[in-house]
Design an enzyme around this catalytic site. Structure first.
Site, PDB file in Angstrom:
ATOM      1  N   GLU A  29      -4.603   3.621   6.429  1.00  0.00           N
ATOM      2  CA  GLU A  29      -4.297   3.478   5.004  1.00  0.00           C
ATOM      3  C   GLU A  29      -4.904   4.635   4.220  1.00  0.00           C
ATOM      4  O   GLU A  29      -4.396   5.055   3.188  1.00  0.00           O
ATOM      5  CB  GLU A  29      -4.902   2.141   4.523  1.00  0.00           C
ATOM      6  CG  GLU A  29      -4.404   1.701   3.179  1.00  0.00           C
ATOM      7  CD  GLU A  29      -5.406   0.836   2.465  1.00  0.00           C
ATOM      8  OE1 GLU A  29      -6.101   1.356   1.584  1.00  0.00           O
ATOM      9  OE2 GLU A  29      -5.488  -0.353   2.786  1.00  0.00           O
ATOM     10  N   ARG A  48       0.832  -1.225   0.000  1.00  0.00           N
ATOM     11  CA  ARG A  48       0.000   0.000   0.000  1.00  0.00           C
ATOM     12  C   ARG A  48       0.866   1.275   0.000  1.00  0.00           C
ATOM     13  O   ARG A  48       0.502   2.279   0.601  1.00  0.00           O
ATOM     14  CB  ARG A  48      -0.938   0.040   1.212  1.00  0.00           C
ATOM     15  CG  ARG A  48      -1.951  -1.096   1.290  1.00  0.00           C
ATOM     16  CD  ARG A  48      -2.929  -1.059   0.118  1.00  0.00           C
ATOM     17  NE  ARG A  48      -4.026  -1.980   0.321  1.00  0.00           N
ATOM     18  CZ  ARG A  48      -4.005  -3.279  -0.008  1.00  0.00           C
ATOM     19  NH1 ARG A  48      -2.928  -3.791  -0.575  1.00  0.00           N
ATOM     20  NH2 ARG A  48      -5.049  -4.027   0.193  1.00  0.00           N
ATOM     21  N   SER A  89     -10.421  -0.920   3.278  1.00  0.00           N
ATOM     22  CA  SER A  89      -9.667  -1.049   4.533  1.00  0.00           C
ATOM     23  C   SER A  89      -9.234   0.327   5.011  1.00  0.00           C
ATOM     24  O   SER A  89      -8.614   1.077   4.264  1.00  0.00           O
ATOM     25  CB  SER A  89      -8.414  -1.897   4.316  1.00  0.00           C
ATOM     26  OG  SER A  89      -8.769  -3.181   3.894  1.00  0.00           O
TER      27      SER A  89
HETATM   28  N1  EPU Z   1     -10.527 -10.978  10.171  1.00  0.00           N
HETATM   29  C1  EPU Z   1     -11.245 -11.071  11.352  1.00  0.00           C
HETATM   30  N2  EPU Z   1     -12.249 -10.161  11.574  1.00  0.00           N
HETATM   31  C2  EPU Z   1     -12.583  -9.201  10.682  1.00  0.00           C
HETATM   32  C3  EPU Z   1     -11.863  -9.124   9.483  1.00  0.00           C
HETATM   33  C4  EPU Z   1     -10.827 -10.017   9.240  1.00  0.00           C
HETATM   34  O1  EPU Z   1     -10.988 -11.926  12.191  1.00  0.00           O
HETATM   35  O2  EPU Z   1     -13.508  -8.436  10.964  1.00  0.00           O
HETATM   36  C5  EPU Z   1      -9.447 -11.949   9.921  1.00  0.00           C
HETATM   37  C6  EPU Z   1      -9.955 -13.264   9.335  1.00  0.00           C
HETATM   38  O3  EPU Z   1      -9.368 -14.295  10.058  1.00  0.00           O
HETATM   39  C7  EPU Z   1      -9.422 -13.312   7.933  1.00  0.00           C
HETATM   40  C8  EPU Z   1      -8.242 -12.388   7.981  1.00  0.00           C
HETATM   41  O4  EPU Z   1      -8.519 -11.428   9.010  1.00  0.00           O
HETATM   42  O5  EPU Z   1      -9.022 -14.585   7.602  1.00  0.00           O
HETATM   43  C9  EPU Z   1      -8.027 -11.668   6.673  1.00  0.00           C
HETATM   44  O6  EPU Z   1      -9.258 -11.029   6.293  1.00  0.00           O
HETATM   45  P1  EPU Z   1      -9.570 -10.649   4.787  1.00  0.00           P
HETATM   46  O7  EPU Z   1      -9.333 -11.798   3.902  1.00  0.00           O
HETATM   47  O8  EPU Z   1     -10.912 -10.003   4.742  1.00  0.00           O
HETATM   48  O9  EPU Z   1      -8.445  -9.616   4.403  1.00  0.00           O
HETATM   49  P2  EPU Z   1      -7.835  -8.366   5.174  1.00  0.00           P
HETATM   50  O10 EPU Z   1      -6.431  -8.688   5.575  1.00  0.00           O
HETATM   51  O11 EPU Z   1      -8.746  -7.920   6.268  1.00  0.00           O
HETATM   52  C10 EPU Z   1      -6.768  -7.355   3.043  1.00  0.00           C
HETATM   53  C11 EPU Z   1      -6.741  -6.060   2.305  1.00  0.00           C
HETATM   54  C12 EPU Z   1      -8.016  -5.860   1.514  1.00  0.00           C
HETATM   55  C13 EPU Z   1      -8.159  -7.024   0.536  1.00  0.00           C
HETATM   56  C14 EPU Z   1      -8.144  -8.340   1.314  1.00  0.00           C
HETATM   57  C15 EPU Z   1      -8.132  -9.529   0.411  1.00  0.00           C
HETATM   58  C16 EPU Z   1      -5.347  -4.557   3.588  1.00  0.00           C
HETATM   59  C17 EPU Z   1      -5.275  -3.351   4.462  1.00  0.00           C
HETATM   60  N3  EPU Z   1      -6.553  -4.942   3.222  1.00  0.00           N
HETATM   61  O12 EPU Z   1      -7.804  -7.280   4.014  1.00  0.00           O
HETATM   62  O13 EPU Z   1      -7.883  -4.670   0.763  1.00  0.00           O
HETATM   63  O14 EPU Z   1      -9.350  -6.913  -0.219  1.00  0.00           O
HETATM   64  O15 EPU Z   1      -6.957  -8.413   2.122  1.00  0.00           O
HETATM   65  O16 EPU Z   1      -6.889  -9.635  -0.220  1.00  0.00           O
HETATM   66  O17 EPU Z   1      -4.317  -5.117   3.236  1.00  0.00           O
HETATM   67  C18 EPU Z   1      -8.312  -2.337   0.831  1.00  0.00           C
HETATM   68  O18 EPU Z   1      -7.091  -2.166   0.815  1.00  0.00           O
HETATM   69  O19 EPU Z   1      -9.108  -1.360   0.865  1.00  0.00           O
HETATM   70  C19 EPU Z   1      -8.845  -3.674   0.858  1.00  0.00           C
HETATM   71  C20 EPU Z   1     -10.158  -3.919   0.975  1.00  0.00           C
END
Ligand code: EPU
Length: 335
Positions: free
Chosen positions: A331, A161, A235
């Site tokens: 972010e 990012r 995010s």
């Molecule tokens: N999780 C929770 N609770 C929540 C959300 C997430 O426990 O409320 C845990 C879950 O265990 C899940 C893990 O976090 O397995 C990862 O969650 P998710 O796959 O939704 O991905 P993220 O790490 O929360 C990142 C990116 C997103 C992107 C997704 C998928 C960042 C800051 N965000 O989110 O990007 O869509 O991975 O690759 O890196 C964005 O940048 O705006 C964005 C949406």
């Protein structure tokens, strides 16, 4: 050239925050941009899709909307096709163009809000792919020197990012076009577990560019609020990276904590997990809140002010620091 005065930005930021710009105008090509820059001395803010910004006050200057359109193939070889898109092209329409033409590489990045021109700023990423994987070069206009400069992939210094446009060159350039290097022969990335599961649910045996895009769209729709209905900027925080030793210690206390190895010495934590565990998932303060399905996303349920959303983000940062001793970084750009 016509500047509108006291222009509402509510429909130009995906949080739907009701602030105004002292002056507002758009530009459809570099010549129009040059003309505007030559006449206007005010503070300037360039807006793309407005999907990574939180306005906390009116903008006392000139907001410029990048409206440079157009998608063209500029060259191709045996393996790749090089596609140049105007910075004002919507990101998802660009992904759809790639899918329709069977150009691979952008499908995991389906349905990300925002514009082509904003995509390199923070090296957008999702489901195991980052913009830098398909980025070839971009053209950007230097506001003070008034010339167009080409940035290669290396010049952009992409990170998680991050890029030079968010850091050392912040506010100095207007990105006018981005050229992508797309694959003629797809190499699918289904490493992100949820994609495999979704493809199975869809009954897909051998994935295609289109089916991966459909899977990503379906996953995103199930977790992330549609900004047209509930204001948000995806995010709000980055997933923080900590030392392995600190992760091991946290794991002793919180065995369910979610983290992924980054290199040999560090672990990237799922900030959504930390925020949920801190009790903020579904939290609401007036119209500002933390999304009930994905705690990493802050939302505007209608009439929240930017200040209220910022306040919620501060509460979350403080709570996560207190409980886990982990510092969350925003972010989203705060204006
Ligand atoms: N999780 C929770 N609770 C929540 C959300 C997430 O426990 O409320 C845990 C879950 O265990 C899940 C893990 O976090 O397995 C990862 O969650 P998710 O796959 O939704 O991905 P993220 O790490 O929360 C990142 C990116 C997103 C992107 C997704 C998928 C960042 C800051 N965000 O989110 O990007 O869509 O991975 O690759 O890196 C964005 O940048 O705006 C964005 C949406």
């Amino acid at each position: 050239m016509y500047f509108q005065e006291n222009y509402s930005l509510k429909n130009l930021n995906s949080f739907g925050i009701n602030v105004s710009a002292k002056y507002f105008t758009g530009f459809k090509n570099t010549n129009e941009l040059v003309e505007i820059l030559a006449t206007a001395n005010e503070n300037k803010l360039i807006l793309g899709g407005g999907s990574n910004i939180l306005f906390t006050k009116n903008f006392n200057g000139l907001v410029l909307k990048n409206e440079i359109e157009g998608i063209e193939i500029i060259k191709e070889d045996e393996k790749y096709v090089y596609v140049k898109a105007g910075a004002g092209v919507g990101w998802h329409p660009f992904v759809l163009y790639c899918i329709e033409n069977n150009f691979a590489g952008a499908e995991n990045l389906s349905l990300i809000p925002g514009s082509v021109g904003a995509s390199p700023m923070q090296n957008i990423g999702a489901y195991g792919v980052e913009l830098k994987n398909i980025f070839y070069e971009l053209e950007a206009f230097h506001i003070n020197d008034k010339n167009l400069i080409v940035f290669t992939n290396k010049d952009c210094e992409f990170g998680y990012r991050e890029s030079v446009f968010k850091n050392k060159f912040k506010g100095e350039f207007v990105i006018t076009s981005v050229t992508f290097r797309l694959n003629k022969f797809p190499v699918f990335n289904t490493s992100y577990g949820a994609i495999e599961t979704e493809l199975q649910k869809m009954g897909v045996q051998s994935p295609s560019i289109k089916s991966i895009s459909d899977a990503v769209i379906s996953i995103r729709k199930s977790k992330l609020p549609d900004p047209k209905i509930i204001g948000n900027a995806g995010s709000f925080f980055k997933n923080p990276t900590i030392k392995n030793i600190d992760f091991e210690n946290l794991k002793k206390e919180y065995p369910a904590i979610v983290g992924y190895a980054v290199g040999l010495e560090e672990t990237k934590l799922a900030a959504g997990w930390l925020i949920e565990k801190a009790g903020f998932k579904g939290y609401r303060l007036n119209d500002a809140g933390c999304h009930e399905k994905q705690a990493l996303v802050l939302v505007n349920y209608g009439n929240a002010t930017g200040g209220e959303i910022l306040h919620v983000s501060e509460k979350i940062i403080n709570a996560v620091k207190l409980i886990f001793n982990v510092s969350l970084q925003r972010e989203v750009n705060i204006m």
